[in-house]
Design an enzyme around this catalytic site. Structure first.
Site: not given
Length: 204
Positions: A68, A72
């Site tokens: 993640y 990001k």
């Protein structure tokens, strides 16, 4: 507004590569594809406002979210180039880093009384501003529970150590100068870093 996202949280030691790839594809490519679809329209009309979604996990890290976090922060790299490429056509590209209670975060064990204070509606005004005529470009707006701040990637002024006889020990012995925050800057484009190095070379 590009906001695709999923979670597959595990420590890196326990994470399978397919789960890593899935999260990167949904977050990063799930941002790239809709922006690509709108980009030429925005160029032709000489106007566009794009908001991508990043996270504190990408900006600062979070245990169990290597997939993640990588996705990001990749989105920030994407934004940083598009803010430059969109300038001549009045296309502004910004990022929101929200802290909000959503379907994606409802299983994280947040107490109900806190969950209620993290409504997406408390982030929405910041997103709408980033879509407005007056929006900046290249900003990372952090938002949650009615609070707003700006996140920046900064680089220290650093130190010139010369070209001859450089050693690992010199890096070690000058680490405090390399890391000194005095005069640190948030650059607008990568060439500013190169410019600093050439300036130090000329002054050295």
């Amino acid at each position: 507004i590009a906001n695709a996202g999923i979670l597959r949280d595990k420590s890196f030691a326990k994470m399978d590569i397919p789960d890593f790839e899935l999260v990167v594809n949904v977050h990063l490519m799930g941002t790239v594809k809709p922006v690509k679809a709108a980009w030429e329209i925005m160029r032709q009309q000489n106007y566009g406002r794009i908001v991508v979604t990043t996270s504190s996990s990408g900006l600062y890290g979070n245990f169990g979210q290597s997939n993640y976090g990588a996705a990001k922060l990749g989105i920030i790299g994407f934004m940083n180039t598009l803010k430059l490429e969109g300038q001549k056509n009045n296309i502004h590209v910004n990022a929101i880093a929200p802290v909000a209670a959503t379907r994606m975060t409802e299983n994280l064990g947040i107490p109900p009384e806190i969950f209620d204070k993290l409504k997406p509606e408390y982030v929405t005004p910041g997103v709408v501003y980033l879509c407005s005529d007056e929006a900046p470009t290249g900003a990372i707006l952090t938002a949650g529970a009615g609070a707003f701040a700006l996140s920046r990637i900064v680089e220290t002024e650093g130190v010139y150590l010369g070209e001859g006889g450089l050693s690992v020990e010199e890096i070690r012995d000058n680490w405090s100068k390399i890391a000194d925050p005095t005069g640190q800057q948030a650059y607008v484009h990568g060439g500013e870093q190169s410019g600093k190095f050439f300036r130090k070379l000329a002054g050295g």
